[in-house]
Design a protein around this motif. Sequence first.
Motif, PDB file in Angstrom:
ATOM      1  N   ALA A 190       6.329  -4.215  44.357  1.00 60.86           N
ATOM      2  CA  ALA A 190       6.153  -4.315  45.799  1.00 60.86           C
ATOM      3  C   ALA A 190       7.476  -4.302  46.556  1.00 60.86           C
ATOM      4  CB  ALA A 190       5.368  -5.578  46.140  1.00 60.86           C
ATOM      5  N   SER A 191       8.597  -4.333  45.852  1.00 58.12           N
ATOM      6  CA  SER A 191       9.879  -4.171  46.534  1.00 58.12           C
ATOM      7  C   SER A 191      10.052  -2.744  47.039  1.00 58.12           C
ATOM      8  CB  SER A 191      11.036  -4.538  45.607  1.00 58.12           C
ATOM      9  OG  SER A 191      11.149  -3.612  44.532  1.00 58.12           O
ATOM     10  N   LEU A 200      11.066  -4.703  30.697  1.00 55.41           N
ATOM     11  CA  LEU A 200      10.014  -4.085  31.494  1.00 55.41           C
ATOM     12  C   LEU A 200      10.324  -4.206  32.979  1.00 55.41           C
ATOM     13  CD1 LEU A 200       7.297  -2.691  31.739  1.00 55.41           C
ATOM     14  CD2 LEU A 200       6.184  -4.925  31.543  1.00 55.41           C
ATOM     15  N   GLY A 201      10.796  -5.375  33.408  1.00 56.98           N
ATOM     16  CA  GLY A 201      11.067  -5.565  34.830  1.00 56.98           C
ATOM     17  C   GLY A 201      12.051  -4.561  35.383  1.00 56.98           C
ATOM     18  N   LEU A 252      15.597 -11.480  38.220  1.00 57.03           N
ATOM     19  CA  LEU A 252      15.760 -10.193  38.901  1.00 57.03           C
ATOM     20  C   LEU A 252      15.600 -10.325  40.420  1.00 57.03           C
ATOM     21  CD1 LEU A 252      13.921  -7.744  36.439  1.00 57.03           C
ATOM     22  CD2 LEU A 252      16.368  -8.222  36.614  1.00 57.03           C
ATOM     23  N   GLY A 253      16.180 -11.382  40.967  1.00 59.86           N
ATOM     24  CA  GLY A 253      16.136 -11.596  42.407  1.00 59.86           C
ATOM     25  C   GLY A 253      14.912 -12.312  42.920  1.00 59.86           C
ATOM     26  N   LEU A 254      14.001 -12.696  42.035  1.00 60.60           N
ATOM     27  CA  LEU A 254      12.770 -13.381  42.416  1.00 60.60           C
ATOM     28  C   LEU A 254      12.833 -14.850  42.033  1.00 60.60           C
ATOM     29  CD1 LEU A 254      10.125 -10.822  41.084  1.00 60.60           C
ATOM     30  CD2 LEU A 254      11.252 -10.834  43.326  1.00 60.60           C
ATOM     31  N   GLY A 256       2.488 -12.640  38.069  1.00 66.32           N
ATOM     32  CA  GLY A 256       2.637 -11.661  39.140  1.00 66.32           C
ATOM     33  C   GLY A 256       3.968 -10.949  39.164  1.00 66.32           C
ATOM     34  N   VAL A 257       4.812 -11.197  38.175  1.00 70.58           N
ATOM     35  CA  VAL A 257       6.192 -10.742  38.225  1.00 70.58           C
ATOM     36  C   VAL A 257       6.333  -9.243  38.436  1.00 70.58           C
ATOM     37  CG1 VAL A 257       6.246 -10.812  35.679  1.00 70.58           C
ATOM     38  CG2 VAL A 257       8.377 -10.671  36.977  1.00 70.58           C
ATOM     39  N   ASN A 258       5.647  -8.421  37.651  1.00 64.27           N
ATOM     40  CA  ASN A 258       5.865  -6.981  37.754  1.00 64.27           C
ATOM     41  C   ASN A 258       5.209  -6.386  38.995  1.00 64.27           C
ATOM     42  OD1 ASN A 258       7.496  -6.518  35.365  1.00 64.27           O
ATOM     43  ND2 ASN A 258       5.670  -7.112  34.214  1.00 64.27           N
TER      44      ASN A 258
END
Length: 230
Positions: free
Chosen positions: A87-88, A58-59, A38-40, A80-82
């Motif tokens: 934080a975006s 969930l993301g 998802l862009g990370l 730390g993914v979610n």
Amino acid sequence: MYRPTVSDEYAQRIRQWHENAYAQARAEAGDGQTFDYLGLTLVVPPDVHPINAMSHLLGEAVLAEVRAGDRVLDMGTGCGVNAILAASKSTDVLAVDVNPHAVATARENAERNGVADRVEVRESDVFSAVDGDFDLVVFDPPFRWFAPRDLLERGSTDEDYRALTTFFRQVRDHLRPGARMLIFFGTSGDLGYLERLAAEAGFHSRILANRRLKKDSWQVDYYTFHLSLP
């Protein structure tokens, strides 16, 4: 005290599913993994729960739900993914995990993805190190109720659902008026128990996303739930 809502036969199927999934996760963990998600870019060491094929349920809900002014809690943050996705949009994100290696990993991934100034990461056993209240709580809890054998397995097992039960009994003390929650869960755990905890705590629940996976001649349904108080 945890009382299963599933039959003994179904519980045994869940245990077999878990053993297979854990063996696969342990084999894939190796010396660590890197995910483009998802862009990370997320680096996950072998003792931290990894991204999986259903994580996006969930993301994507996190990306759709977070508002610019929200104070966000990511419970059981793992890598730390979610928290990083939140934080975006939000500048005030608290991420917590009981696994100290997950805490270090989440900090490193927040830095790697340019949001370290927006995400605070703490070691916390459920709410033990959480203060204040929140507009949005995100929780991807362990699905199974077995005793974990190591830190990696602790990401998927919560003995007798101690943490899940504690979460629902304490979370209302940390919610602002109009707060929302996003919770991910599946039928490879005792979904009925989670639904019972949510109802007892007074939450209204609706399904945001649902996918079905068939493996080992057994199908598992995964859900992202949106929870709110009346």
